[in-house]
Design a protein around this motif. Structure first.
Motif, PDB file in Angstrom:
ATOM      1  N   ASN A 115       8.631  11.264 -23.753  1.00 59.80           N
ATOM      2  CA  ASN A 115       9.077  10.081 -24.507  1.00 59.80           C
ATOM      3  C   ASN A 115       8.119   8.905 -24.381  1.00 59.80           C
ATOM      4  O   ASN A 115       8.369   7.856 -24.956  1.00 59.80           O
ATOM      5  N   ASN A 116       7.055   9.065 -23.612  1.00 61.80           N
ATOM      6  CA  ASN A 116       6.011   8.021 -23.560  1.00 61.80           C
ATOM      7  C   ASN A 116       4.963   8.327 -24.628  1.00 61.80           C
ATOM      8  O   ASN A 116       4.767   9.476 -25.021  1.00 61.80           O
ATOM      9  N   THR A 117       4.280   7.258 -25.070  1.00 64.73           N
ATOM     10  CA  THR A 117       3.147   7.437 -25.989  1.00 64.73           C
ATOM     11  C   THR A 117       1.941   6.810 -25.323  1.00 64.73           C
ATOM     12  O   THR A 117       1.831   5.590 -25.229  1.00 64.73           O
ATOM     13  N   ASN A 176       1.290  19.510 -34.093  1.00 60.65           N
ATOM     14  CA  ASN A 176       2.455  19.309 -33.223  1.00 60.65           C
ATOM     15  C   ASN A 176       2.864  20.678 -32.668  1.00 60.65           C
ATOM     16  O   ASN A 176       3.286  21.557 -33.428  1.00 60.65           O
ATOM     17  N   TYR A 177       2.689  20.847 -31.379  1.00 62.63           N
ATOM     18  CA  TYR A 177       2.949  22.165 -30.776  1.00 62.63           C
ATOM     19  C   TYR A 177       4.433  22.545 -30.817  1.00 62.63           C
ATOM     20  O   TYR A 177       4.790  23.699 -30.611  1.00 62.63           O
ATOM     21  N   LYS A 178       5.284  21.540 -31.114  1.00 61.99           N
ATOM     22  CA  LYS A 178       6.721  21.851 -31.157  1.00 61.99           C
ATOM     23  C   LYS A 178       7.121  22.457 -32.502  1.00 61.99           C
ATOM     24  O   LYS A 178       8.130  23.144 -32.603  1.00 61.99           O
ATOM     25  N   GLY A 236      -9.219  25.315 -11.277  1.00 66.09           N
ATOM     26  CA  GLY A 236      -8.306  24.204 -11.010  1.00 66.09           C
ATOM     27  C   GLY A 236      -9.117  22.990 -10.598  1.00 66.09           C
ATOM     28  O   GLY A 236     -10.175  23.120  -9.972  1.00 66.09           O
ATOM     29  N   PHE A 237      -8.593  21.811 -10.954  1.00 67.61           N
ATOM     30  CA  PHE A 237      -9.364  20.584 -10.708  1.00 67.61           C
ATOM     31  C   PHE A 237      -8.422  19.478 -10.253  1.00 67.61           C
ATOM     32  O   PHE A 237      -7.404  19.221 -10.904  1.00 67.61           O
ATOM     33  N   ILE A 238      -8.742  18.827  -9.148  1.00 68.84           N
ATOM     34  CA  ILE A 238      -7.982  17.658  -8.683  1.00 68.84           C
ATOM     35  C   ILE A 238      -8.952  16.484  -8.581  1.00 68.84           C
ATOM     36  O   ILE A 238      -9.977  16.556  -7.888  1.00 68.84           O
ATOM     37  N   VAL A 239      -8.623  15.404  -9.277  1.00 70.98           N
ATOM     38  CA  VAL A 239      -9.565  14.296  -9.459  1.00 70.98           C
ATOM     39  C   VAL A 239     -10.045  13.701  -8.133  1.00 70.98           C
ATOM     40  O   VAL A 239     -11.217  13.340  -7.983  1.00 70.98           O
ATOM     41  N   SER A 240      -9.150  13.612  -7.152  1.00 73.02           N
ATOM     42  CA  SER A 240      -9.508  12.915  -5.907  1.00 73.02           C
ATOM     43  C   SER A 240     -10.649  13.628  -5.164  1.00 73.02           C
ATOM     44  O   SER A 240     -11.380  13.002  -4.402  1.00 73.02           O
ATOM     45  N   SER A 294       5.976  23.289 -16.392  1.00 71.87           N
ATOM     46  CA  SER A 294       6.787  23.821 -15.286  1.00 71.87           C
ATOM     47  C   SER A 294       7.079  22.780 -14.204  1.00 71.87           C
ATOM     48  O   SER A 294       7.623  23.118 -13.158  1.00 71.87           O
ATOM     49  N   TYR A 295       6.757  21.501 -14.433  1.00 77.04           N
ATOM     50  CA  TYR A 295       7.020  20.497 -13.380  1.00 77.04           C
ATOM     51  C   TYR A 295       8.524  20.331 -13.121  1.00 77.04           C
ATOM     52  O   TYR A 295       8.924  19.944 -12.039  1.00 77.04           O
ATOM     53  N   ASN A 296       9.330  20.574 -14.155  1.00 76.21           N
ATOM     54  CA  ASN A 296      10.780  20.358 -14.013  1.00 76.21           C
ATOM     55  C   ASN A 296      11.565  21.649 -14.172  1.00 76.21           C
ATOM     56  O   ASN A 296      12.775  21.629 -14.376  1.00 76.21           O
ATOM     57  N   SER A 326       3.620  10.200 -34.062  1.00 70.14           N
ATOM     58  CA  SER A 326       2.796   9.010 -33.773  1.00 70.14           C
ATOM     59  C   SER A 326       1.600   9.384 -32.885  1.00 70.14           C
ATOM     60  O   SER A 326       0.509   8.824 -33.005  1.00 70.14           O
ATOM     61  N   LYS A 327       1.793  10.364 -32.012  1.00 68.57           N
ATOM     62  CA  LYS A 327       0.692  10.816 -31.153  1.00 68.57           C
ATOM     63  C   LYS A 327      -0.359  11.544 -32.001  1.00 68.57           C
ATOM     64  O   LYS A 327      -1.558  11.427 -31.740  1.00 68.57           O
ATOM     65  N   LEU A 328       0.105  12.280 -33.014  1.00 63.92           N
ATOM     66  CA  LEU A 328      -0.853  12.989 -33.877  1.00 63.92           C
ATOM     67  C   LEU A 328      -1.701  11.996 -34.658  1.00 63.92           C
ATOM     68  O   LEU A 328      -2.908  12.197 -34.837  1.00 63.92           O
TER      69      LEU A 328
HETATM   70  N1  LIG Z   1      -5.586  17.481 -11.813  1.00 60.87           N
HETATM   71  C1  LIG Z   1      -5.636  16.152 -11.728  1.00 60.87           C
HETATM   72  O1  LIG Z   1      -6.341  15.581 -10.895  1.00 60.87           O
HETATM   73  C2  LIG Z   1      -4.805  15.356 -12.697  1.00 60.87           C
HETATM   74  C3  LIG Z   1      -4.927  13.962 -12.773  1.00 60.87           C
HETATM   75  C4  LIG Z   1      -4.190  13.270 -13.753  1.00 60.87           C
HETATM   76  C5  LIG Z   1      -3.328  13.974 -14.595  1.00 60.87           C
HETATM   77  N2  LIG Z   1      -3.210  15.318 -14.442  1.00 60.87           N
HETATM   78  C6  LIG Z   1      -2.350  16.109 -15.347  1.00 60.87           C
HETATM   79  O2  LIG Z   1      -2.858  15.937 -16.651  1.00 60.87           O
HETATM   80  C7  LIG Z   1      -1.801  16.019 -17.595  1.00 60.87           C
HETATM   81  C8  LIG Z   1      -1.829  14.815 -18.519  1.00 60.87           C
HETATM   82  O3  LIG Z   1      -1.647  13.640 -17.766  1.00 60.87           O
HETATM   83  P1  LIG Z   1      -1.583  12.204 -18.460  1.00 60.87           P
HETATM   84  O4  LIG Z   1      -1.575  11.206 -17.395  1.00 60.87           O
HETATM   85  O5  LIG Z   1      -2.566  12.142 -19.571  1.00 60.87           O
HETATM   86  O6  LIG Z   1      -0.115  12.234 -18.992  1.00 60.87           O
HETATM   87  P2  LIG Z   1       0.795  11.896 -20.204  1.00 60.87           P
HETATM   88  O7  LIG Z   1       0.223  12.167 -21.511  1.00 60.87           O
HETATM   89  O8  LIG Z   1       1.459  10.636 -19.932  1.00 60.87           O
HETATM   90  O9  LIG Z   1       1.745  13.158 -19.858  1.00 60.87           O
HETATM   91  C9  LIG Z   1       3.001  13.276 -20.193  1.00 60.87           C
HETATM   92  C10 LIG Z   1       3.031  14.057 -21.506  1.00 60.87           C
HETATM   93  O10 LIG Z   1       3.128  15.461 -21.254  1.00 60.87           O
HETATM   94  C11 LIG Z   1       3.641  16.070 -22.412  1.00 60.87           C
HETATM   95  N3  LIG Z   1       4.599  17.111 -22.056  1.00 60.87           N
HETATM   96  C12 LIG Z   1       5.733  16.994 -21.375  1.00 60.87           C
HETATM   97  N4  LIG Z   1       6.347  18.190 -21.283  1.00 60.87           N
HETATM   98  C13 LIG Z   1       5.581  19.067 -21.933  1.00 60.87           C
HETATM   99  C14 LIG Z   1       5.697  20.448 -22.187  1.00 60.87           C
HETATM  100  N5  LIG Z   1       6.748  21.154 -21.745  1.00 60.87           N
HETATM  101  N6  LIG Z   1       4.723  21.048 -22.893  1.00 60.87           N
HETATM  102  C15 LIG Z   1       3.661  20.328 -23.347  1.00 60.87           C
HETATM  103  N7  LIG Z   1       3.492  18.998 -23.108  1.00 60.87           N
HETATM  104  C16 LIG Z   1       4.465  18.395 -22.415  1.00 60.87           C
HETATM  105  C17 LIG Z   1       4.315  14.974 -23.218  1.00 60.87           C
HETATM  106  O11 LIG Z   1       3.512  14.731 -24.350  1.00 60.87           O
HETATM  107  P3  LIG Z   1       3.797  15.528 -25.723  1.00 60.87           P
HETATM  108  O12 LIG Z   1       4.611  14.625 -26.573  1.00 60.87           O
HETATM  109  O13 LIG Z   1       2.445  15.760 -26.262  1.00 60.87           O
HETATM  110  O14 LIG Z   1       4.542  16.750 -25.352  1.00 60.87           O
HETATM  111  C18 LIG Z   1       4.263  13.769 -22.308  1.00 60.87           C
HETATM  112  O15 LIG Z   1       4.183  12.558 -23.030  1.00 60.87           O
HETATM  113  C19 LIG Z   1      -0.519  16.180 -16.786  1.00 60.87           C
HETATM  114  O16 LIG Z   1      -0.219  17.560 -16.700  1.00 60.87           O
HETATM  115  C20 LIG Z   1      -0.917  15.644 -15.426  1.00 60.87           C
HETATM  116  O17 LIG Z   1      -0.122  16.183 -14.393  1.00 60.87           O
HETATM  117  C21 LIG Z   1      -3.927  16.019 -13.522  1.00 60.87           C
END
Ligand SMILES: NC(=O)c1ccc[n+]([C@@H]2O[C@H](COP(=O)([O-])OP(=O)(O)OC[C@H]3O[C@@H](n4cnc5c(N)ncnc54)[C@H](OP(=O)(O)O)[C@@H]3O)[C@@H](O)[C@H]2O)c1
Length: 350
Positions: free
Chosen positions: A338-340, A215-217, A287-291, A264-266, A200-202
């Motif tokens: 599991n979120n879309t 689909n990377y999986k 590296g980039f942090i939005v804030s 690697s978050y988990n 569905s994401k694709l």
């Molecule tokens: N640097 C910053 O300031 C900043 C700000 C916001 C967000 N972020 C980062 O940006 C990324 C996307 O954020 P978002 O809010 O758009 O999130 P999001 O799409 O809701 O992120 C969660 C998604 O990550 C994917 N995922 C989970 N485990 C994975 C894995 N092992 N390999 C590949 N994909 C995996 C899953 O989608 P799939 O079904 O596609 O796997 C999941 O639905 C996250 O890494 C988040 O931490 C960084």
């Protein structure tokens, strides 16, 4: 009026690391628990000193929350949640009462809130007053019109250095950050390769114009990049092995925008075995942090992006739950894919 219930989501325990028997994913009802024991007197709660009482409408569930569910002794760029306290994140709230002449009942504000039904805001100046009648749903102000959208817009301007005709690869492309990057890149004339982990994401990625979707999986990343690369910009949400594979397929003078590392978050981070590629190919890894860029770009963002969203120029999807009882599960679902689209808790429409 008698005091009313004020449910909250509390940080109850640090998830176990990957080296333990269980995975490091947050366990709903264990890592986070929803608590219904508190009440609040909406008519009489003290707002002395310029405070504001607000009803929480929408709270964002973001991947980075996992990093805050750690032992307080571990330092990072964002504060650790405190055990026993409510967790917090970006939210849209509606002002109910105010002791501050700058904030009126009925206004909608965007800022940082506890996961709770009602909050007292001590420093309303840290919140942004949102426009009324913008034709953008309040939930979207925590999604593509909020922090995740800003990540795409600010990061693209600040780091990507994109040129028409270049090729960008976006991982986790169907989420709020990735899907905005896909749409910005297409609007600027780049070729977009985009991956996600569900069919569905694709479909959504095809709808928003990505040129190569996979689909990377189930599809080998190296094969896709070999066929459709080389990559000028890698927008990295994943880290780990994905990052090393992409480094092998970067173009000379390419840019790697390191936004997230959700693989690697988990669990454990993988070593990046081929970093020397950055030397041969004269790559920039940033590296980039939005804030860090809020002051620089926020006014421009709010002046342009919500209007484009309202007109349908930027499309988005959401996964919505409507109760704090479902929040712990949603937090875990985001980590597991599991979120879309944007994961959001909507507690009230207005
Ligand atoms: N640097 C910053 O300031 C900043 C700000 C916001 C967000 N972020 C980062 O940006 C990324 C996307 O954020 P978002 O809010 O758009 O999130 P999001 O799409 O809701 O992120 C969660 C998604 O990550 C994917 N995922 C989970 N485990 C994975 C894995 N092992 N390999 C590949 N994909 C995996 C899953 O989608 P799939 O079904 O596609 O796997 C999941 O639905 C996250 O890494 C988040 O931490 C960084």
């Amino acid at each position: 009026m008698a005091p009313v219930r004020n449910s909250r989501v509390l940080f109850n325990s640090v998830p176990q690391g990957a080296s333990h028997e269980r995975t490091g994913y947050p366990v709903p009802g264990e890592t986070l628990v929803t608590d219904h024991s508190q009440t609040i007197d909406l008519d009489n709660v003290s707002l002395d000193g310029g405070k504001v009482l607000a009803k929480v409408l929408a709270i964002s569930v973001d991947p980075y929350l996992r990093g805050r569910m750690r032992a307080a002794s571990k330092k990072s760029y964002s504060d650790a949640f405190k055990l026993g306290d409510p967790i917090s994140n970006f939210a849209v709230v509606k002002v109910l009462r105010s002791d501050n002449p700058s904030y009126k009942p009925g206004q909608h504000l965007y800022g940082f809130a506890d996961f709770a039904e009602y909050i007292v805001i001590s420093e309303p100046s840290h919140w942004r007053v949102l426009p009324e009648n913008s034709n953008v749903p309040w939930s979207v102000y925590v999604g593509v019109a909020g922090m995740p959208g800003k990540t795409a817009v600010y990061g693209w301007k600040e780091v990507a250095q994109a040129k028409k005709g270049e090729t960008v690869y976006v991982s986790t492309a169907a989420g709020p950050v990735g899907s905005m990057v896909v749409q910005i890149a297409k609007a600027e004339g780049l070729k977009v390769i985009a991956s996600a982990g569900q069919e569905s994401k694709l479909d959504f990625l095809r709808q928003i114009g990505a040129d190569v979707v996979f689909n990377y999986k189930t599809t080998d990343l190296a094969t896709v990049l070999e066929e459709h690369g080389p990559i000028d910009i890698y927008w990295d949400h994943v880290g780990n092995k994905t990052l090393s594979t992409v480094l092998d397929h970067m173009n000379t003078f390419g840019r790697v925008v390191i936004i997230g590392a959700i693989a690697s978050y988990n669990g454990q981070p993988d070593p990046i075995y081929n970093l020397a590629t950055a030397l041969w190919k004269r790559l920039t890894l940033r590296g980039f942090i939005v804030s860090d860029y809020e002051k620089k770009y926020a006014d421009e963002f709010y002046a342009t992006i919500p209007e484009k969203i309202a007109k349908g120029e930027f499309k988005y999807t959401e996964t919505i739950v409507r109760s704090l009882d479902d929040a712990p599960q949603l937090v875990t679902d985001v980590q597991k894919g599991n979120n879309t689209g944007k994961a959001v808790i909507i507690l009230a429409d207005d």
